[in-house]
Design a protein around this motif. Structure first.
Motif, PDB file in Angstrom:
ATOM      1  N   ASP A  45       0.869  -1.176   0.000  1.00 43.82           N
ATOM      2  CA  ASP A  45       0.000   0.000   0.000  1.00 43.82           C
ATOM      3  C   ASP A  45       0.908   1.229   0.000  1.00 43.82           C
ATOM      4  OD1 ASP A  45      -2.024   1.841   0.164  1.00 43.82           O
ATOM      5  OD2 ASP A  45      -2.608   1.335   2.221  1.00 43.82           O
ATOM      6  N   TYR A  46       1.044   1.852  -1.178  1.00 43.73           N
ATOM      7  CA  TYR A  46       1.896   3.029  -1.330  1.00 43.73           C
ATOM      8  C   TYR A  46       1.149   4.246  -0.799  1.00 43.73           C
ATOM      9  CZ  TYR A  46       4.734   0.145  -4.431  1.00 43.73           C
ATOM     10  OH  TYR A  46       5.540  -0.844  -4.953  1.00 43.73           O
ATOM     11  N   THR A  47       1.686   4.869   0.249  1.00 44.73           N
ATOM     12  CA  THR A  47       1.029   6.004   0.877  1.00 44.73           C
ATOM     13  C   THR A  47       1.792   7.309   0.683  1.00 44.73           C
ATOM     14  OG1 THR A  47       2.145   5.487   2.963  1.00 44.73           O
ATOM     15  CG2 THR A  47      -0.058   4.559   2.632  1.00 44.73           C
ATOM     16  N   GLY A  48       2.996   7.238   0.170  1.00 44.14           N
ATOM     17  CA  GLY A  48       3.802   8.437  -0.035  1.00 44.14           C
ATOM     18  C   GLY A  48       3.460   9.116  -1.355  1.00 44.14           C
ATOM     19  N   THR A  49       4.151  10.203  -1.620  1.00 45.64           N
ATOM     20  CA  THR A  49       3.886  10.976  -2.833  1.00 45.64           C
ATOM     21  C   THR A  49       4.857  10.678  -3.965  1.00 45.64           C
ATOM     22  OG1 THR A  49       5.249  12.783  -1.980  1.00 45.64           O
ATOM     23  CG2 THR A  49       2.871  12.880  -1.534  1.00 45.64           C
ATOM     24  N   ARG A  50       5.920   9.906  -3.697  1.00 44.36           N
ATOM     25  CA  ARG A  50       6.917   9.641  -4.736  1.00 44.36           C
ATOM     26  C   ARG A  50       7.315   8.175  -4.823  1.00 44.36           C
ATOM     27  NH1 ARG A  50      11.305  14.323  -5.273  1.00 44.36           N
ATOM     28  NH2 ARG A  50       9.962  15.629  -6.538  1.00 44.36           N
ATOM     29  N   ASN A  51       6.438   7.263  -4.461  1.00 41.43           N
ATOM     30  CA  ASN A  51       6.763   5.842  -4.504  1.00 41.43           C
ATOM     31  C   ASN A  51       6.883   5.354  -5.941  1.00 41.43           C
ATOM     32  OD1 ASN A  51       6.545   5.267  -1.633  1.00 41.43           O
ATOM     33  ND2 ASN A  51       4.402   5.767  -1.911  1.00 41.43           N
ATOM     34  N   THR A  52       7.944   4.617  -6.214  1.00 42.36           N
ATOM     35  CA  THR A  52       8.123   4.023  -7.548  1.00 42.36           C
ATOM     36  C   THR A  52       8.291   2.517  -7.471  1.00 42.36           C
ATOM     37  OG1 THR A  52      10.504   4.421  -7.433  1.00 42.36           O
ATOM     38  CG2 THR A  52       9.157   6.117  -8.504  1.00 42.36           C
ATOM     39  N   GLY A  53       8.297   1.947  -6.300  1.00 45.51           N
ATOM     40  CA  GLY A  53       8.471   0.513  -6.124  1.00 45.51           C
ATOM     41  C   GLY A  53       9.048   0.217  -4.754  1.00 45.51           C
ATOM     42  N   PHE A  54       9.553  -1.012  -4.593  1.00 49.20           N
ATOM     43  CA  PHE A  54      10.151  -1.404  -3.323  1.00 49.20           C
ATOM     44  C   PHE A  54      11.228  -2.450  -3.581  1.00 49.20           C
ATOM     45  CE2 PHE A  54       7.255  -4.819  -4.005  1.00 49.20           C
ATOM     46  CZ  PHE A  54       7.696  -5.891  -3.245  1.00 49.20           C
ATOM     47  N   ILE A  55      12.012  -2.746  -2.554  1.00 46.12           N
ATOM     48  CA  ILE A  55      13.078  -3.742  -2.667  1.00 46.12           C
ATOM     49  C   ILE A  55      12.732  -4.928  -1.788  1.00 46.12           C
ATOM     50  CG2 ILE A  55      15.509  -4.240  -2.210  1.00 46.12           C
ATOM     51  CD1 ILE A  55      16.076  -1.289  -2.849  1.00 46.12           C
ATOM     52  N   ARG A  56      12.754  -6.123  -2.373  1.00 45.27           N
ATOM     53  CA  ARG A  56      12.531  -7.376  -1.639  1.00 45.27           C
ATOM     54  C   ARG A  56      13.898  -8.006  -1.412  1.00 45.27           C
ATOM     55  NH1 ARG A  56      12.162 -11.087   1.590  1.00 45.27           N
ATOM     56  NH2 ARG A  56      11.070 -13.030   1.151  1.00 45.27           N
ATOM     57  N   ASP A  57      14.309  -8.113  -0.158  1.00 47.36           N
ATOM     58  CA  ASP A  57      15.575  -8.743   0.184  1.00 47.36           C
ATOM     59  C   ASP A  57      15.350 -10.220   0.467  1.00 47.36           C
ATOM     60  OD1 ASP A  57      16.967  -6.344   0.024  1.00 47.36           O
ATOM     61  OD2 ASP A  57      16.674  -5.883   2.148  1.00 47.36           O
ATOM     62  N   LEU A  58      16.141 -11.076  -0.201  1.00 41.99           N
ATOM     63  CA  LEU A  58      16.089 -12.512   0.058  1.00 41.99           C
ATOM     64  C   LEU A  58      17.385 -12.911   0.759  1.00 41.99           C
ATOM     65  CD1 LEU A  58      14.909 -13.903  -3.417  1.00 41.99           C
ATOM     66  CD2 LEU A  58      13.520 -13.515  -1.394  1.00 41.99           C
ATOM     67  N   PRO A  59      17.316 -13.266   2.044  1.00 40.24           N
ATOM     68  CA  PRO A  59      18.531 -13.736   2.704  1.00 40.24           C
ATOM     69  C   PRO A  59      18.856 -15.145   2.219  1.00 40.24           C
ATOM     70  CG  PRO A  59      16.675 -13.767   4.215  1.00 40.24           C
ATOM     71  CD  PRO A  59      16.180 -13.192   2.933  1.00 40.24           C
ATOM     72  N   VAL A  60      20.129 -15.382   1.936  1.00 34.57           N
ATOM     73  CA  VAL A  60      20.563 -16.687   1.443  1.00 34.57           C
ATOM     74  C   VAL A  60      21.592 -17.235   2.420  1.00 34.57           C
ATOM     75  CG1 VAL A  60      21.607 -17.928  -0.482  1.00 34.57           C
ATOM     76  CG2 VAL A  60      20.162 -15.938  -0.928  1.00 34.57           C
ATOM     77  N   ASN A  61      21.306 -18.406   2.971  1.00 35.34           N
ATOM     78  CA  ASN A  61      22.247 -19.026   3.899  1.00 35.34           C
ATOM     79  C   ASN A  61      23.516 -19.428   3.165  1.00 35.34           C
ATOM     80  OD1 ASN A  61      20.453 -18.874   6.103  1.00 35.34           O
ATOM     81  ND2 ASN A  61      19.388 -20.695   5.373  1.00 35.34           N
ATOM     82  N   ASP A  62      24.591 -19.545   3.892  1.00 35.61           N
ATOM     83  CA  ASP A  62      25.893 -19.872   3.330  1.00 35.61           C
ATOM     84  C   ASP A  62      25.829 -21.108   2.427  1.00 35.61           C
ATOM     85  OD1 ASP A  62      28.649 -19.648   2.936  1.00 35.61           O
ATOM     86  OD2 ASP A  62      29.066 -21.039   4.583  1.00 35.61           O
ATOM     87  N   GLY A  63      26.161 -20.944   1.163  1.00 34.23           N
ATOM     88  CA  GLY A  63      26.198 -22.057   0.219  1.00 34.23           C
ATOM     89  C   GLY A  63      24.886 -22.334  -0.490  1.00 34.23           C
ATOM     90  N   ASP A  64      23.774 -21.800  -0.006  1.00 38.37           N
ATOM     91  CA  ASP A  64      22.489 -22.030  -0.658  1.00 38.37           C
ATOM     92  C   ASP A  64      22.401 -21.212  -1.943  1.00 38.37           C
ATOM     93  OD1 ASP A  64      21.974 -23.625   1.475  1.00 38.37           O
ATOM     94  OD2 ASP A  64      20.498 -22.317   2.411  1.00 38.37           O
ATOM     95  N   ARG A  65      21.488 -21.575  -2.807  1.00 36.22           N
ATOM     96  CA  ARG A  65      21.363 -20.923  -4.113  1.00 36.22           C
ATOM     97  C   ARG A  65      19.914 -20.532  -4.374  1.00 36.22           C
ATOM     98  NH1 ARG A  65      26.024 -20.587  -3.518  1.00 36.22           N
ATOM     99  NH2 ARG A  65      27.652 -21.771  -4.500  1.00 36.22           N
TER     100      ARG A  65
END
Length: 182
Positions: free
Chosen positions: A67-87
């Motif tokens: 839900d974009y509530t600001g006046t200048r939203n263009t998207g967002f960043i989804r961070d995926l944590p990856v455990n050591d060695g996982d792909r």
């Protein structure tokens, strides 16, 4: 003559002050924009489905409603944590408004974090739903009997109002003695 010198002195001070104000405004727009709510949003819902296979690969589908509530939203960043060695393979993102449509996104890797920058340069207001799909492979588990998952990641940029996780386990999986830690 003294009047001209005073005028030049005042003009110099005003010019210097104007330049200082302009530099301050130009050098810190993101910080002030975030503080003023220009880039504000909430995650209305975050629903993840994990289809776990016997070979420790997982087909993941996330439905994220922003839900974009600001006046200048263009998207967002989804961070995926990856455990050591996982792909992570085959990342794909779609926008969903009754049907799936293509959406601009880029993928960057930083240490043990995959960042999916979702959205184009158009300003967004209101609710948008995105479907994020990828395959997660647990390649070197420290314990064969543990499946570590960090579903929503670390340090969300916004509050998450509702979240759900559904696990589909491999056929023949014996759930006796299974523990789930949240």
């Amino acid at each position: 003559m003294r009047t001209i010198k005073k005028f030049k002195g005042i003009f110099g001070v005003l010019l210097a002050a104007s330049i200082a104000v302009c530099l301050a405004l130009c050098l810190a727009p993101a910080e002030s924009a975030a503080a003023d709510g220009m880039y504000a949003f909430e995650i209305s819902s975050f629903d993840a489905v994990y289809d776990v296979h016997a070979d420790r690969t997982i087909d993941v589908e996330e439905r994220v409603t922003i839900d974009y509530t600001g006046t200048r939203n263009t998207g967002f960043i989804r961070d995926l944590p990856v455990n050591d060695g996982d792909r992570v393979y085959g990342i794909d993102v779609k926008q969903f408004d009754g049907r799936e449509t293509d959406v601009d996104y880029t993928v960057e890797i930083e240490d043990e974090l995959i960042m999916i920058d979702i959205g184009d340069h158009s300003v967004k207001h209101g609710e948008y739903t995105y479907i994020i799909r990828y395959e997660y492979a647990v390649t070197s588990p420290k314990n064969q009997n543990v499946l570590p998952l960090n579903v929503v990641g670390f340090g969300s940029q916004a509050p998450i109002n509702r979240a759900s996780v559904t696990l589909h386990l491999p056929e023949g999986f014996d759930s006796a003695g299974t523990h789930l830690y949240v």
